[in-house]
Design a protein around this motif. Structure first.
Motif, PDB file in Angstrom:
ATOM      1  N   LEU A 382       0.809  -1.210   0.000  1.00  0.00           N
ATOM      2  CA  LEU A 382       0.000   0.000   0.000  1.00  0.00           C
ATOM      3  C   LEU A 382       0.850   1.271   0.000  1.00  0.00           C
ATOM      4  O   LEU A 382       0.414   2.314  -0.506  1.00  0.00           O
ATOM      5  CB  LEU A 382      -0.929  -0.006   1.216  1.00  0.00           C
ATOM      6  N   VAL A 383       2.046   1.185   0.545  1.00  0.00           N
ATOM      7  CA  VAL A 383       2.940   2.345   0.546  1.00  0.00           C
ATOM      8  C   VAL A 383       3.672   2.471  -0.787  1.00  0.00           C
ATOM      9  O   VAL A 383       3.823   3.564  -1.329  1.00  0.00           O
ATOM     10  CB  VAL A 383       3.955   2.231   1.704  1.00  0.00           C
ATOM     11  N   VAL A 384       4.098   1.330  -1.326  1.00  0.00           N
ATOM     12  CA  VAL A 384       4.963   1.342  -2.508  1.00  0.00           C
ATOM     13  C   VAL A 384       4.176   1.422  -3.812  1.00  0.00           C
ATOM     14  O   VAL A 384       4.606   2.083  -4.777  1.00  0.00           O
ATOM     15  CB  VAL A 384       5.860   0.080  -2.505  1.00  0.00           C
ATOM     16  N   SER A 385       3.014   0.765  -3.876  1.00  0.00           N
ATOM     17  CA  SER A 385       2.303   0.666  -5.156  1.00  0.00           C
ATOM     18  C   SER A 385       1.791   2.003  -5.711  1.00  0.00           C
ATOM     19  O   SER A 385       1.900   2.224  -6.927  1.00  0.00           O
ATOM     20  CB  SER A 385       1.154  -0.333  -5.057  1.00  0.00           C
ATOM     21  N   PRO A 386       1.229   2.912  -4.895  1.00  0.00           N
ATOM     22  CA  PRO A 386       0.716   4.156  -5.493  1.00  0.00           C
ATOM     23  C   PRO A 386       1.753   4.964  -6.270  1.00  0.00           C
ATOM     24  O   PRO A 386       1.482   5.361  -7.421  1.00  0.00           O
ATOM     25  CB  PRO A 386       0.167   4.924  -4.286  1.00  0.00           C
ATOM     26  N   PRO A 387       2.964   5.211  -5.716  1.00  0.00           N
ATOM     27  CA  PRO A 387       3.932   5.963  -6.527  1.00  0.00           C
ATOM     28  C   PRO A 387       4.385   5.202  -7.769  1.00  0.00           C
ATOM     29  O   PRO A 387       4.663   5.804  -8.811  1.00  0.00           O
ATOM     30  CB  PRO A 387       5.107   6.207  -5.564  1.00  0.00           C
ATOM     31  N   ILE A 388       4.449   3.862  -7.677  1.00  0.00           N
ATOM     32  CA  ILE A 388       4.815   3.066  -8.855  1.00  0.00           C
ATOM     33  C   ILE A 388       3.738   3.194  -9.931  1.00  0.00           C
ATOM     34  O   ILE A 388       4.022   3.358 -11.122  1.00  0.00           O
ATOM     35  CB  ILE A 388       5.037   1.592  -8.461  1.00  0.00           C
ATOM     36  N   VAL A 389       2.464   3.143  -9.500  1.00  0.00           N
ATOM     37  CA  VAL A 389       1.355   3.270 -10.447  1.00  0.00           C
ATOM     38  C   VAL A 389       1.333   4.659 -11.065  1.00  0.00           C
ATOM     39  O   VAL A 389       1.120   4.822 -12.277  1.00  0.00           O
ATOM     40  CB  VAL A 389       0.017   2.961  -9.746  1.00  0.00           C
ATOM     41  N   GLU A 390       1.557   5.684 -10.239  1.00  0.00           N
ATOM     42  CA  GLU A 390       1.551   7.054 -10.751  1.00  0.00           C
ATOM     43  C   GLU A 390       2.678   7.276 -11.756  1.00  0.00           C
ATOM     44  O   GLU A 390       2.536   8.050 -12.712  1.00  0.00           O
ATOM     45  CB  GLU A 390       1.659   8.048  -9.595  1.00  0.00           C
ATOM     46  N   ALA A 391       3.808   6.573 -11.550  1.00  0.00           N
ATOM     47  CA  ALA A 391       4.954   6.758 -12.440  1.00  0.00           C
ATOM     48  C   ALA A 391       4.850   5.907 -13.707  1.00  0.00           C
ATOM     49  O   ALA A 391       5.221   6.361 -14.802  1.00  0.00           O
ATOM     50  CB  ALA A 391       6.249   6.422 -11.699  1.00  0.00           C
ATOM     51  N   GLY A 392       4.358   4.669 -13.564  1.00  0.00           N
ATOM     52  CA  GLY A 392       4.383   3.764 -14.709  1.00  0.00           C
ATOM     53  C   GLY A 392       3.082   3.074 -15.050  1.00  0.00           C
ATOM     54  O   GLY A 392       3.059   2.217 -15.945  1.00  0.00           O
ATOM     55  N   GLY A 393       2.006   3.407 -14.366  1.00  0.00           N
ATOM     56  CA  GLY A 393       0.728   2.780 -14.637  1.00  0.00           C
ATOM     57  C   GLY A 393       0.560   1.459 -13.897  1.00  0.00           C
ATOM     58  O   GLY A 393       1.518   0.916 -13.331  1.00  0.00           O
ATOM     59  N   TRP A 394      -0.675   0.937 -13.939  1.00  0.00           N
ATOM     60  CA  TRP A 394      -0.969  -0.304 -13.218  1.00  0.00           C
ATOM     61  C   TRP A 394      -0.187  -1.491 -13.777  1.00  0.00           C
ATOM     62  O   TRP A 394       0.116  -2.444 -13.043  1.00  0.00           O
ATOM     63  CB  TRP A 394      -2.466  -0.598 -13.264  1.00  0.00           C
ATOM     64  N   GLU A 395       0.165  -1.452 -15.063  1.00  0.00           N
ATOM     65  CA  GLU A 395       0.895  -2.578 -15.631  1.00  0.00           C
ATOM     66  C   GLU A 395       2.269  -2.746 -14.981  1.00  0.00           C
ATOM     67  O   GLU A 395       2.777  -3.869 -14.849  1.00  0.00           O
ATOM     68  CB  GLU A 395       1.039  -2.441 -17.147  1.00  0.00           C
ATOM     69  N   THR A 396       2.866  -1.642 -14.522  1.00  0.00           N
ATOM     70  CA  THR A 396       4.165  -1.736 -13.846  1.00  0.00           C
ATOM     71  C   THR A 396       4.027  -2.435 -12.505  1.00  0.00           C
ATOM     72  O   THR A 396       4.841  -3.298 -12.144  1.00  0.00           O
ATOM     73  CB  THR A 396       4.764  -0.334 -13.646  1.00  0.00           C
ATOM     74  N   TRP A 397       2.984  -2.066 -11.757  1.00  0.00           N
ATOM     75  CA  TRP A 397       2.797  -2.722 -10.460  1.00  0.00           C
ATOM     76  C   TRP A 397       2.411  -4.186 -10.635  1.00  0.00           C
ATOM     77  O   TRP A 397       2.861  -5.053  -9.860  1.00  0.00           O
ATOM     78  CB  TRP A 397       1.735  -2.007  -9.630  1.00  0.00           C
ATOM     79  N   LEU A 398       1.599  -4.492 -11.618  1.00  0.00           N
ATOM     80  CA  LEU A 398       1.223  -5.886 -11.846  1.00  0.00           C
ATOM     81  C   LEU A 398       2.436  -6.737 -12.232  1.00  0.00           C
ATOM     82  O   LEU A 398       2.450  -7.951 -11.980  1.00  0.00           O
ATOM     83  CB  LEU A 398       0.144  -5.967 -12.924  1.00  0.00           C
TER      84      LEU A 398
END
Length: 431
Positions: A382-398
């Motif tokens: 929950l801490v790490v995923s939002p900035p990753i999603v904002e930077a690279g989209g949901w496909e990056t977090w997936l």
């Protein structure tokens, strides 16, 4: 002196009585998960409170961390004080907290209410898994855990189904769903209080291979938690499955949000897509659980399900973006849930049996430790995923979740249990 709602069994239940008690444990699992579900209304809640995904991630991380502490201690205390003693109050109070959630009108209020709810709920979920183990001999352990997964999976389905059809009736007001969850949860809690029971400490110490056959009996005295900590294969279970859970909790928390952000679905349609995937998952876990029990094999089913999940996830990631037909996204999303069901239930049975072989009196503690580690992972996610999603989209977090599937697959090497059914010995030929 035991509370009024505690009914302790001195004789192991069989037949319809055992099935009924398993059903009550599954219902308790459903309630524990349903009454804290927020994914169905998350996009609406974020808009109403003007809350970014990063801020929500921080709020959810801290509240889940509180729940993780509760899960760890709750499992240990349930081995000492009994399952029902702790379970019933946690379910009932958390259900009532949904009415408090409906009054939230600021980010700060949301934070405090969620911390309160998840602290109470944390102990409850792992205790329901312990109850399922208590009422499931090994010959039916995987199928019993298949029905237990109907708790978290069924909670997501119930919340998505209700939201998909009632949100338009209430003008898409997210508060309506909090009130509905409170009412439905309290009604189910009443059924649980009426019917729930648990085995005595002496019965919990028994290891049952079949319904009426005791394979090994332990002392009713309390086991020592450090017995669990010295076995590397149990840690492989805990940390390997935690990697697998990254994908599950990504969908459980952000499923509707992913479908909305990455594929442009509105809230009602996204909830219906999620509900369809959950139906397939619920069917898969029962079928696979039955097959796993019949062959008394766990690891092959887990491995096949994980490989299929990884393949479907890689394809789902490749679809991310505008212009993809809703039907295509729906099919791939549903297959992901089906494949996860194939992997998860045999693993649950495998972990339970491996922990049982180490110390049969510490099922609650083993599941509590696993629950606590998983919640720490959720906090990090929950801490790490939002900035990753904002930077690279949901496909990056997936893609990170895909790596978790690979970690789980590698950890299976350390699990106990067979990879195939042993061949029957050839009949002796009379001389």
């Amino acid at each position: 002196m035991k509370p009024f709602y505690v009914r302790e069994l001195s004789v192991y239940p069989v037949g319809r009585r055992r099935i009924l008690l398993l059903a009550v444990a599954v219902l308790a699992s459903l309630v524990a998960n349903f009454e804290t579900t927020l994914a169905t209304i998350l996009p609406l809640l974020m808009d109403d409170l003007s809350m970014s995904l990063t801020v929500y991630g921080q709020i959810a991380a801290l509240s889940v961390l509180v729940g993780g502490v509760s899960a760890g201690f709750g499992g240990i205390l349930s081995d000492r004080w009994g399952r029902v003693t702790i379970l019933v109050p946690t379910l009932t109070v958390t259900a009532a907290c949904n009415f408090l959630l409906a009054t939230v009108d600021s980010v700060a209020e949301l934070f405090w209410v969620r911390c309160l709810m998840l602290f109470i709920e944390g102990a409850g979920i792992t205790i329901t898994a312990s109850l399922v183990r208590d009422f499931s001999p090994r010959m039916g352990r995987a199928q019993a855990f298949a029905f237990w997964t109907w708790g978290p999976v069924g909670a997501s389905f119930l919340a998505s189904f209700i939201a998909g059809f009632t949100l338009p009736l209430f003008g898409n007001a997210w508060q309506s769903q909090a009130i509905i969850m409170g009412v439905v949860s309290l009604a189910m809690c009443a059924v649980i209080v009426w019917k729930i029971a648990e085995p005595s400490g002496a019965l919990r110490a028994q290891v049952l291979q079949a319904e009426q056959a005791v394979a090994a009996a332990g002392s009713p005295a309390h086991g020592r938690v450090r017995e669990l900590l010295r076995h590397p294969h149990l840690w492989a279970h805990v940390f390997g499955n935690t990697g697998w859970q990254v994908l599950y909790w990504t969908f459980a928390i952000f499923g509707q949000t992913i479908l909305s952000d990455a594929f442009g679905m509105d809230a009602a349609v996204a909830n219906r897509v999620v509900a369809l995937g959950i139906v397939l998952n619920a069917a898969a876990v029962v079928v696979v659980g039955r097959l796993s029990d019949r062959r008394q094999l766990r690891k092959p089913f887990t491995a096949v399900g994980t490989v299929l999940t990884a393949g479907a996830l890689a394809y789902f990631i490749s679809l991310a973006g505008p212009g993809v037909p809703t039907a295509q996204v729906t099919i791939v999303y549903a297959l992901l849930f089906l494949f996860m069901g194939i992997a998860y239930v045999p693993w649950m049975a495998n972990f339970s049996e491996d922990a049982e072989d180490v110390e049969s009196r510490l099922q609650g503690s083993a599941l509590g430790i696993w629950g606590m580690v998983v919640r720490v992972m959720i906090v990090v996610m929950l801490v790490v995923s939002p900035p990753i999603v904002e930077a690279g989209g949901w496909e990056t977090w997936l893609a990170v979740a895909l790596a978790g599937q690979v970690v789980f697959l590698a950890s299976m090497v350390a699990f106990k249990g067979r990879w195939r059914t042993p061949k029957a010995a050839p009949p002796e030929v009379a001389g």
